[in-house]
Motif scaffolding. Structure first.
Motif, short mmCIF file in Angstrom:
data_model
loop_
_atom_site.label_atom_id
_atom_site.label_comp_id
_atom_site.label_asym_id
_atom_site.label_seq_id
_atom_site.Cartn_x
_atom_site.Cartn_y
_atom_site.Cartn_z
N LEU A 118 0.89 -1.16 0.00
CA LEU A 118 0.00 0.00 0.00
C LEU A 118 0.93 1.21 0.00
CD1 LEU A 118 -2.75 -0.97 2.63
CD2 LEU A 118 -3.03 -0.78 0.15
N HIS A 133 -1.44 6.18 -1.85
CA HIS A 133 -2.58 5.31 -2.14
C HIS A 133 -3.81 5.79 -1.37
CE1 HIS A 133 -4.87 1.58 -2.74
NE2 HIS A 133 -5.18 1.65 -1.45
N ARG A 134 -4.94 5.86 -2.05
CA ARG A 134 -6.19 6.28 -1.42
C ARG A 134 -7.12 5.08 -1.29
NH1 ARG A 134 -6.64 11.70 -0.88
NH2 ARG A 134 -5.14 12.97 -2.05
N ASP A 135 -7.81 5.03 -0.17
CA ASP A 135 -8.68 3.89 0.09
C ASP A 135 -9.84 4.34 0.96
OD1 ASP A 135 -9.52 1.11 0.25
OD2 ASP A 135 -7.43 0.60 -0.16
N ARG A 190 -5.72 8.05 3.16
CA ARG A 190 -4.57 8.19 2.28
C ARG A 190 -3.32 7.70 3.00
NH1 ARG A 190 -0.71 12.24 1.10
NH2 ARG A 190 -1.66 13.63 2.65
#
Length: 217
Positions: free
Chosen positions: A19, A23-25, A63
């Protein structure tokens, strides 16, 4: 525990790069990734935000933050880094930190030995060193590690420097990496020397012995 598994899985994924930074989740995304409940994922995210591995916002979601934002002195972050590709780098960082702090802390602790308010702490230090000396058998690994951690914690705390004292968890995590190594008689002797030098007010002797311990580690 399920929470620990989820936290370790997400923390490791960030630290090891699966990750990556930027990285956006979302909570739902992490629920899918971990197969755990939303409540557990939310709690794990809360910890990761506190450790500087994630940022969270109502509109932007989650993020992943760069390594420059991580709380690298937290034992969990240290553990995740040690388990990843940067293990040798992290071990080097731990050694450098210990070299910079522990001998100075030992000298400072010895310099305060005459303060009557530290009598209990000095007695505890000597007792921990004696336990370490006695726990060198093949079945004494857990007892030895506990005593080893106690000696180093007490030296840091007896220094009187609150910041040094807070580093005991970092030092303990470094000591954990040696848990499977049989105690060396010379190293055990050096711990006794440190404890007695601190208790006796021998600042230079305490610093020299602690320096040798860290260098031999």
């Amino acid at each position: 525990m399920i929470f620990d598994r989820v936290l370790d899985g997400l923390g490791s994924a960030i630290v090891h790069g699966s990750l990556p930074a930027g990285h956006r989740d979302s909570i739902d995304g992490f629920v899918s990734r971990t197969g755990s409940s939303r409540s557990i994922v939310r709690e794990a995210v809360r910890v990761l935000v506190a450790l500087g591995l994630l940022s969270a916002g109502r509109r932007v979601g989650l993020r992943v933050l760069p390594a420059s934002e991580w709380d690298v002195l937290d034992p969990r972050v240290i553990g995740w880094r040690l388990a990843g590709p940067e293990r040798e780098v992290v071990l080097g960082e731990l050694r450098a930190l210990r070299r910079a702090v522990e001998p100075v802390a030992a000298a400072a602790a010895a310099g305060r030995a005459s303060d009557s308010s530290h009598r209990d702490g000095l007695e505890a230090l000597l007792a921990a060193a004696d336990r370490l000396d006695a726990a060198t058998g093949p079945d004494d690994a857990a007892t030895f590690l506990q005593a080893d951690r106690e000696v180093h914690r007490l030296v840091l705390e007896l220094s009187g420097n609150a910041m040094y004292g807070r580093l005991h968890r970092v030092v303990a995590r470094a000591l954990d990496e040696r848990a499977g190594i049989r105690p060396d008689a010379h190293d055990v002797g050096l711990h006794l020397v440190v404890a007695r030098a601190v208790a006796g007010g021998d600042a230079s002797g305490a610093a020299r012995a602690m320096q040798r311990i860290v260098d031999r580690a």
